[in-house]
Design a protein around this motif. Structure first.
Motif, short mmCIF file in Angstrom:
data_model
loop_
_atom_site.label_atom_id
_atom_site.label_comp_id
_atom_site.label_asym_id
_atom_site.label_seq_id
_atom_site.Cartn_x
_atom_site.Cartn_y
_atom_site.Cartn_z
N THR A 24 -6.43 -12.74 11.54
CA THR A 24 -6.81 -11.37 11.91
C THR A 24 -5.59 -10.48 11.70
OG1 THR A 24 -6.20 -11.67 14.25
CG2 THR A 24 -8.50 -12.09 13.64
N VAL A 25 -5.84 -9.17 11.56
CA VAL A 25 -4.73 -8.22 11.46
C VAL A 25 -4.00 -8.23 12.80
CG1 VAL A 25 -4.07 -5.80 11.18
CG2 VAL A 25 -5.89 -6.79 9.76
N GLY A 26 -2.70 -8.53 12.75
CA GLY A 26 -1.91 -8.63 13.98
C GLY A 26 -1.13 -7.38 14.31
N ARG A 27 -0.66 -6.68 13.28
CA ARG A 27 0.05 -5.42 13.49
C ARG A 27 -0.04 -4.58 12.22
NH1 ARG A 27 5.72 -5.41 11.81
NH2 ARG A 27 6.24 -7.36 10.74
N ARG A 28 0.21 -3.27 12.40
CA ARG A 28 0.09 -2.33 11.29
C ARG A 28 1.21 -1.31 11.37
NH1 ARG A 28 -5.14 0.77 11.71
NH2 ARG A 28 -5.49 0.46 9.48
N ILE A 29 1.57 -0.78 10.24
CA ILE A 29 2.57 0.30 10.18
C ILE A 29 1.97 1.44 9.38
CG2 ILE A 29 4.85 0.98 9.35
CD1 ILE A 29 5.74 -1.93 9.74
N ASP A 30 1.91 2.62 10.00
CA ASP A 30 1.31 3.78 9.35
C ASP A 30 2.38 4.54 8.58
OD1 ASP A 30 -0.25 5.83 8.50
OD2 ASP A 30 -0.71 6.63 10.48
N GLY A 31 2.64 4.07 7.36
CA GLY A 31 3.66 4.70 6.53
C GLY A 31 4.30 3.67 5.62
N TRP A 32 5.40 4.07 4.99
CA TRP A 32 6.12 3.15 4.13
C TRP A 32 7.00 2.23 4.95
CZ3 TRP A 32 4.92 2.41 -0.77
CH2 TRP A 32 4.34 3.46 -1.50
N ARG A 33 7.04 0.95 4.56
CA ARG A 33 7.99 0.01 5.15
C ARG A 33 8.84 -0.58 4.04
NH1 ARG A 33 8.73 -5.57 5.96
NH2 ARG A 33 10.17 -5.93 7.68
N GLN A 34 10.14 -0.46 4.21
CA GLN A 34 11.06 -1.05 3.25
C GLN A 34 11.34 -2.49 3.67
OE1 GLN A 34 12.82 0.30 0.27
NE2 GLN A 34 12.87 -1.94 0.18
N SER A 35 10.82 -3.45 2.92
CA SER A 35 11.07 -4.85 3.20
C SER A 35 12.15 -5.36 2.27
CB SER A 35 9.80 -5.68 3.01
OG SER A 35 9.49 -5.80 1.63
N ASP A 36 12.57 -6.59 2.48
CA ASP A 36 13.58 -7.18 1.60
C ASP A 36 13.07 -7.31 0.17
OD1 ASP A 36 15.25 -7.43 3.77
OD2 ASP A 36 14.70 -9.51 4.18
N LEU A 37 11.74 -7.32 0.01
CA LEU A 37 11.15 -7.55 -1.31
C LEU A 37 10.52 -6.30 -1.92
CD1 LEU A 37 9.51 -11.02 -0.56
CD2 LEU A 37 11.69 -10.57 -1.69
N GLY A 38 10.65 -5.16 -1.25
CA GLY A 38 10.10 -3.93 -1.82
C GLY A 38 9.43 -3.05 -0.79
N LEU A 39 8.83 -1.97 -1.28
CA LEU A 39 8.17 -1.00 -0.42
C LEU A 39 6.70 -1.37 -0.20
CD1 LEU A 39 9.53 2.42 -1.76
CD2 LEU A 39 9.80 1.54 0.57
N LEU A 40 6.26 -1.26 1.06
CA LEU A 40 4.87 -1.56 1.42
C LEU A 40 4.28 -0.31 2.05
CD1 LEU A 40 6.48 -4.31 1.45
CD2 LEU A 40 4.79 -5.13 3.08
N TRP A 41 3.16 0.17 1.52
CA TRP A 41 2.50 1.36 2.07
C TRP A 41 1.41 0.93 3.06
CZ3 TRP A 41 2.89 6.10 3.35
CH2 TRP A 41 1.77 6.92 3.57
N ARG A 42 1.56 1.39 4.30
CA ARG A 42 0.59 1.12 5.36
C ARG A 42 0.22 -0.37 5.44
NH1 ARG A 42 -3.63 6.31 5.52
NH2 ARG A 42 -2.41 7.44 7.09
N PRO A 43 1.20 -1.25 5.62
CA PRO A 43 0.90 -2.69 5.65
C PRO A 43 0.07 -3.10 6.86
CG PRO A 43 3.17 -2.28 6.33
CD PRO A 43 2.63 -0.96 5.84
N ASN A 44 -0.86 -4.01 6.62
CA ASN A 44 -1.67 -4.63 7.67
C ASN A 44 -1.31 -6.12 7.65
OD1 ASN A 44 -4.05 -2.50 8.46
ND2 ASN A 44 -3.41 -2.27 6.34
N TYR A 45 -0.49 -6.54 8.62
CA TYR A 45 0.02 -7.92 8.63
C TYR A 45 -1.03 -8.85 9.22
CZ TYR A 45 4.54 -5.90 7.50
OH TYR A 45 5.56 -5.23 6.88
N PHE A 46 -1.32 -9.92 8.47
CA PHE A 46 -2.33 -10.87 8.94
C PHE A 46 -1.75 -12.26 9.19
CE2 PHE A 46 -2.49 -10.76 4.27
CZ PHE A 46 -2.37 -12.10 3.93
#
Length: 254
Positions: free
Chosen positions: A186-208
């Motif tokens: 299930t979706v555990g957390r979300r970020i409303d915007g850009w997230r800079q990760s070690d591997l690149g930019l993620l737009w509005r990630p929904n972590y499952f």
């Protein structure tokens, strides 16, 4: 990895006058999804299912063969008819405006993926014929509310509700060296915007699952290319964002 949460089990008449021209050809594209003459072919299972009939053979209807080839940059009534048809088939076009932009391109690519066609985003005779008799995917899982299914074989993302696919998005999952894990979460957390990760930019990630997420990206190629996440186009994620939430079931399979 072991899943965190289990899934819920569940022709027309020949033209009398040549003067009908382009209007007839455009009308030939916008076949209603439930039309008896364009009955969809249901498809399930992990492997892509090629469309039968005109989409699979060399023969193409005269109307399809004579209509203009559509691609990014095309405009006009033929594009509007294409967008309306894809929308009726649940592909994420973003709206009917007569402009063949990025969202329409990704919708066409997703359609080609599901129907086992060349993934070039161009609507030529074969893609146009498949629109008359499309493969209609069904979700593998049934939930009372919305759920997300990532089909890694087809490289598409399904938004489903009560056992019906309600939206189909173009997607790109993990490449061979960094594969996307399969399982039920299930979706555990979300970020409303850009997230800079070690591997690149993620737009509005929904972590499952741990650091794996369904997220928007500026690059969504036609093949697996990510570091393990499931990428969808940025605008598609914007349209998906308000529908899914923390707790939405996510199923990833081949």
């Amino acid at each position: 990895m072991r899943p965190v949460s289990p899934h819920v089990i569940r022709h027309r008449r020949p033209a009398a006058h040549a003067a009908l021209g382009t209007a007839l050809l455009v009308a030939g594209l916008a076949v209603p999804a439930a039309s008896a003459s364009a009955a969809p072919v249901a498809a399930t299972g992990p492997a892509p299912v090629a469309a039968t009939g005109p989409a699979a053979g060399a023969a193409v209807t005269l109307a399809a063969a004579n209509q203009p080839t559509l691609r990014q940059g095309s405009r006009g009534a033929a594009v509007s008819a294409l967008q309306a048809r894809l929308t009726a088939l649940r592909y994420d076009v973003g709206g009917v405006d007569g402009i063949f932009g990025p969202s329409t391109h990704h919708a066409v690519v997703a359609f080609q993926k599901v129907n086992g066609l060349v993934r070039d985003g161009i609507v030529g005779p074969r893609t146009r014929a498949a629109l008359d008799r499309p493969v209609v995917p069904r979700p593998r899982y049934t939930h009372p509310g919305y759920s997300v299914e990532a089909d890694l074989t087809r490289q598409v993302l399904y938004l489903a509700k009560r056992g019906v696919v309600v939206r189909i998005l173009d997607a790109s999952s993990g490449k061979a060296s960094t594969p996307t894990p399969t399982g039920d979460w299930t979706v555990g957390r979300r970020i409303d915007g850009w997230r800079q990760s070690d591997l690149g930019l993620l737009w509005r990630p929904n972590y499952f699952h741990r650091g794996y997420a369904v997220h928007g990206a500026t690059s969504v190629p036609t093949y697996p290319a990510s570091h393990g996440c499931v990428r969808v186009p940025v605008r598609a994620m914007d349209r998906l964002w308000t529908t899914i939430r923390v707790g939405t079931p996510v199923h990833v399979y081949r």
